[in-house]
Write an enzyme that holds these catalytic residues in place. Structure first.
Site, PDB file in Angstrom:
ATOM      1  N   ARG A 229       7.379  10.501   1.334  1.00 10.25           N
ATOM      2  CA  ARG A 229       6.620   9.481   1.758  1.00 10.25           C
ATOM      3  C   ARG A 229       5.110   9.696   1.550  1.00 10.25           C
ATOM      4  O   ARG A 229       4.746  10.909   1.888  1.00 10.25           O
ATOM      5  CB  ARG A 229       6.695   9.411   3.507  1.00 10.25           C
ATOM      6  CG  ARG A 229       8.018   8.352   3.608  1.00 10.25           C
ATOM      7  CD  ARG A 229       8.243   8.004   4.912  1.00 10.25           C
ATOM      8  NE  ARG A 229       9.637   7.956   5.348  1.00 10.25           N
ATOM      9  CZ  ARG A 229      10.596   6.897   4.695  1.00 10.25           C
ATOM     10  NH1 ARG A 229       9.951   5.957   4.011  1.00 10.25           N
ATOM     11  NH2 ARG A 229      11.846   6.944   5.057  1.00 10.25           N
ATOM     12  N   ASP A 230       4.110   8.532   1.082  1.00  9.20           N
ATOM     13  CA  ASP A 230       2.916   9.016   1.004  1.00  9.20           C
ATOM     14  C   ASP A 230       2.293   9.149   2.334  1.00  9.20           C
ATOM     15  O   ASP A 230       2.573   8.451   3.519  1.00  9.20           O
ATOM     16  CB  ASP A 230       2.147   7.466   0.501  1.00  9.20           C
ATOM     17  CG  ASP A 230       0.816   7.682  -0.216  1.00  9.20           C
ATOM     18  OD1 ASP A 230       0.685   7.662  -1.066  1.00  9.20           O
ATOM     19  OD2 ASP A 230       0.085   7.759   0.497  1.00  9.20           O
ATOM     20  N   ILE A 231       1.309   9.972   2.740  1.00  5.31           N
ATOM     21  CA  ILE A 231       0.635  10.457   3.882  1.00  5.31           C
ATOM     22  C   ILE A 231      -0.061   9.302   4.523  1.00  5.31           C
ATOM     23  O   ILE A 231      -0.328   9.275   5.499  1.00  5.31           O
ATOM     24  CB  ILE A 231      -0.139  11.759   3.556  1.00  5.31           C
ATOM     25  CG1 ILE A 231      -0.377  12.423   4.920  1.00  5.31           C
ATOM     26  CG2 ILE A 231      -1.523  11.362   3.014  1.00  5.31           C
ATOM     27  CD1 ILE A 231      -0.824  13.837   4.635  1.00  5.31           C
TER      28      ILE A 231
ATOM     29  N   ASN B 211      -1.104   5.689 -11.471  1.00  2.00           N
ATOM     30  CA  ASN B 211      -2.412   5.357 -11.652  1.00  2.00           C
ATOM     31  C   ASN B 211      -3.006   6.455 -12.712  1.00  2.00           C
ATOM     32  O   ASN B 211      -2.424   7.784 -12.539  1.00  2.00           O
ATOM     33  CB  ASN B 211      -3.036   5.729 -10.406  1.00  2.00           C
ATOM     34  CG  ASN B 211      -3.168   4.365  -9.383  1.00  2.00           C
ATOM     35  OD1 ASN B 211      -2.740   3.166  -9.828  1.00  2.00           O
ATOM     36  ND2 ASN B 211      -2.847   4.741  -8.197  1.00  2.00           N
TER      37      ASN B 211
ATOM     38  N   VAL C  23      -4.600  12.285  -7.355  1.00  2.00           N
ATOM     39  CA  VAL C  23      -3.935  13.716  -7.533  1.00  2.00           C
ATOM     40  C   VAL C  23      -3.375  13.844  -8.765  1.00  2.00           C
ATOM     41  O   VAL C  23      -2.423  12.793  -9.449  1.00  2.00           O
ATOM     42  CB  VAL C  23      -2.599  13.625  -6.396  1.00  2.00           C
ATOM     43  CG1 VAL C  23      -1.533  14.970  -6.501  1.00  2.00           C
ATOM     44  CG2 VAL C  23      -3.224  13.600  -5.043  1.00  2.00           C
TER      45      VAL C  23
ATOM     46  N   HIS D  43       2.863  10.705 -10.621  1.00  2.24           N
ATOM     47  CA  HIS D  43       3.497  10.352  -9.544  1.00  2.24           C
ATOM     48  C   HIS D  43       3.674   8.880  -9.651  1.00  2.24           C
ATOM     49  O   HIS D  43       2.777   7.920 -10.309  1.00  2.24           O
ATOM     50  CB  HIS D  43       2.941  10.744  -8.116  1.00  2.24           C
ATOM     51  CG  HIS D  43       1.486  10.345  -8.080  1.00  2.24           C
ATOM     52  ND1 HIS D  43       0.610  11.212  -8.511  1.00  2.24           N
ATOM     53  CD2 HIS D  43       0.624   9.374  -7.731  1.00  2.24           C
ATOM     54  CE1 HIS D  43      -0.984  10.413  -8.400  1.00  2.24           C
ATOM     55  NE2 HIS D  43      -0.412   9.560  -7.866  1.00  2.24           N
TER      56      HIS D  43
ATOM     57  N   HIS E  44       4.292   5.529  -7.671  1.00  2.00           N
ATOM     58  CA  HIS E  44       4.220   4.882  -6.313  1.00  2.00           C
ATOM     59  C   HIS E  44       5.229   3.942  -6.120  1.00  2.00           C
ATOM     60  O   HIS E  44       5.445   2.968  -7.183  1.00  2.00           O
ATOM     61  CB  HIS E  44       2.911   3.811  -6.007  1.00  2.00           C
ATOM     62  CG  HIS E  44       1.677   4.925  -6.189  1.00  2.00           C
ATOM     63  ND1 HIS E  44       1.110   5.304  -4.907  1.00  2.00           N
ATOM     64  CD2 HIS E  44       0.942   5.616  -7.390  1.00  2.00           C
ATOM     65  CE1 HIS E  44       0.166   6.069  -5.178  1.00  2.00           C
ATOM     66  NE2 HIS E  44      -0.148   6.211  -6.387  1.00  2.00           N
TER      67      HIS E  44
HETATM   68  P1  5GP Z   1      -3.223   8.066  -6.644  1.00  2.39           P
HETATM   69  O1  5GP Z   1      -4.344   7.521  -6.360  1.00  2.39           O
HETATM   70  O2  5GP Z   1      -3.578   9.548  -7.125  1.00  2.39           O
HETATM   71  O3  5GP Z   1      -2.202   7.460  -7.704  1.00  2.39           O
HETATM   72  O4  5GP Z   1      -2.298   8.449  -5.106  1.00  2.39           O
HETATM   73  C1  5GP Z   1      -2.325   9.700  -4.818  1.00  2.39           C
HETATM   74  C2  5GP Z   1      -1.638   9.333  -3.537  1.00  2.39           C
HETATM   75  O5  5GP Z   1      -0.874  10.421  -2.968  1.00  2.39           O
HETATM   76  C3  5GP Z   1      -2.275   8.575  -2.218  1.00  2.39           C
HETATM   77  O6  5GP Z   1      -1.638   7.168  -2.067  1.00  2.39           O
HETATM   78  C4  5GP Z   1      -2.414   9.561  -1.067  1.00  2.39           C
HETATM   79  O7  5GP Z   1      -2.275   8.793   0.119  1.00  2.39           O
HETATM   80  C5  5GP Z   1      -1.197  10.417  -1.452  1.00  2.39           C
HETATM   81  N1  5GP Z   1      -1.308  11.969  -0.890  1.00  2.39           N
HETATM   82  C6  5GP Z   1      -2.470  12.704  -1.132  1.00  2.39           C
HETATM   83  N2  5GP Z   1      -2.423  13.806  -0.568  1.00  2.39           N
HETATM   84  C7  5GP Z   1      -1.222  13.934   0.201  1.00  2.39           C
HETATM   85  C8  5GP Z   1      -0.507  14.735   0.878  1.00  2.39           C
HETATM   86  O8  5GP Z   1      -0.533  15.887   1.036  1.00  2.39           O
HETATM   87  N3  5GP Z   1       1.033  14.234   1.240  1.00  2.39           N
HETATM   88  C9  5GP Z   1       1.713  13.074   0.967  1.00  2.39           C
HETATM   89  N4  5GP Z   1       2.650  12.790   1.371  1.00  2.39           N
HETATM   90  N5  5GP Z   1       0.608  12.318   0.228  1.00  2.39           N
HETATM   91  C10 5GP Z   1      -0.482  12.681  -0.106  1.00  2.39           C
END
Ligand code: 5GP
Ligand code: ZN
Length: 117
Positions: A29-31, A87, A96, A100, A102
């Site tokens: 799950r996303d944080i 993304n 990150v 990944h 979503h």
């Molecule tokens: P991005 O913008 O890189 O596509 O999305 C990265 C996602 O990773 C974001 O939606 C963010 O909330 C999630 N995220 C970042 N750090 C962590 C973490 O430590 N744990 C979890 N579960 N999600 C994270």
């Protein structure tokens, strides 16, 4: 990658609510969820970007889609619908740099991209 947060989640060094754990792929799950269901599906091996496509073997991609199907069913959104999204780079707000996918759902998600005023 020793300082990668998603590698640490895959390795169990950082806690996360893992919903799928397979040989090549983990989903958690996303944080900071942007929808009632917001899951991140990641390769267990650190692959940074689709430009590294040659590092993928077919099993990784196949399992990412398999995980998406299974998780959507488990979360009860297979029929109501969901969005799968990658993304890349600053215009897409990549935060990150560990590949990944979503998975978002659980409410009507609206247009795919917010319009600029
Ligand atoms: P991005 O913008 O890189 O596509 O999305 C990265 C996602 O990773 C974001 O939606 C963010 O909330 C999630 N995220 C970042 N750090 C962590 C973490 O430590 N744990 C979890 N579960 N999600 C994270
Ligand atoms: Zn990583």
């Amino acid at each position: 990658m020793s300082d990668c947060i998603f590698c640490k989640i895959v390795n169990g060094e950082v806690p996360a609510e893992v919903v799928y754990n397979g040989p090549n792929v983990t989903a958690f799950r996303d944080i900071n969820p942007q929808a009632p269901v917001h899951i991140l599906i990641v390769p267990n091996r650190h692959i940074e970007h689709i430009r590294d496509w040659a590092a993928f073997d077919g099993d990784v991609l196949k399992e990412m889609f398999q995980a998406a199907n299974e998780v959507a069913a488990m979360e009860g959104i297979a029929e109501s619908g969901y969005r799968l999204m990658f993304n890349f780079g600053p215009d897409a707000n990549l935060v990150v740099p560990h590949l990944h996918l979503h998975l978002l759902g659980g409410r009507p998600l609206g247009p795919m991209v917010a319009r600029q005023e």
